[in-house]
Design an enzyme around this catalytic site. Sequence first.
Site, PDB file in Angstrom:
ATOM      1  N   LYS A 174       1.016  -1.111   0.084  1.00  0.00           N
ATOM      2  CA  LYS A 174       0.030   0.055   0.000  1.00  0.00           C
ATOM      3  C   LYS A 174       0.938   1.258   0.268  1.00  0.00           C
ATOM      4  CE  LYS A 174      -3.595   2.304   2.645  1.00  0.00           C
ATOM      5  NZ  LYS A 174      -2.890   3.332   3.098  1.00  0.00           N
ATOM      6  N   ALA A 232      -9.154   5.802   4.128  1.00  0.00           N
ATOM      7  CA  ALA A 232      -9.114   7.302   4.646  1.00  0.00           C
ATOM      8  C   ALA A 232     -10.314   7.993   5.044  1.00  0.00           C
ATOM      9  CB  ALA A 232      -7.944   8.003   4.179  1.00  0.00           C
TER      10      ALA A 232
END
EC number: 2.8.1.10
Length: 256
Positions: free
Chosen positions: A96, A184
């Site tokens: 990631k 997020a």
Amino acid sequence: MLEFYGKRFESRLLLGTAQYPSPSILADAVRASLSRIVTVSLRRESGEARAGQDFWALIKALGVAVLPNTAGCHTPREAITTAHMAREVFGTNWIKLEVIGDTDTLQPDPFGLVEAARILCDESFEVFPYMNDDLIVAERLIEAGCKVLMPWGAPIGSGRGLNNPYALKTMRAHFPDIPLVVDAGIGVPSHAAAAMELGFDAVLINTAVAKAGDPAAMARAFALAVEAGRLAYEADPIEARDMASPSTPLLGKAFL
């Protein structure tokens, strides 16, 4: 079924492993979430430290796939170095990719991100880029070799949900065949459901679960929300209207 780089998973919820009150609470949350993929920060979970070894043993015992991240990296070189270390420690080509451009908002640096993604893809990494919701950045990341995109909903840890659902909906329409994960800013399960209703393939949650009063219960709530949102998307929901539309038929109604 969710698919990343040829690997298939039943759950569409990815779970971060930072900020939990204790390892046992983390384990309970992972189990409650039904997630089959967890993200791990190499900087926080060093495989050489005893704490890191205990953490790694816990993750292996849970039987989940590991997605290492480059959290805290601010330059392409730093992110690339961290990615190589993660591949050695965790034994996976998945990464990631985070290249942070602003310390206040933790907004990704699109230029550094694309540069690092291109290099890592050339080095046989399977990159999951943390990005903003810009279509041109998305195009460049795909050209660099990324087969998954992870646009933010809102700044990391903010809990604001989807700041720009229009941009996310546009991205989904623009890239119908690319797995998209909202990463997020998710604060409550309804935010996750909203992302899934837009047609996103998955969501990644960390702070909203880890900092909840009952992380395991919140993890379960997110699992249900993700499932509900996906079912709603697949059911082809009605479009919003500006005016009312009667839902009760007039058949059999008395007219005077």
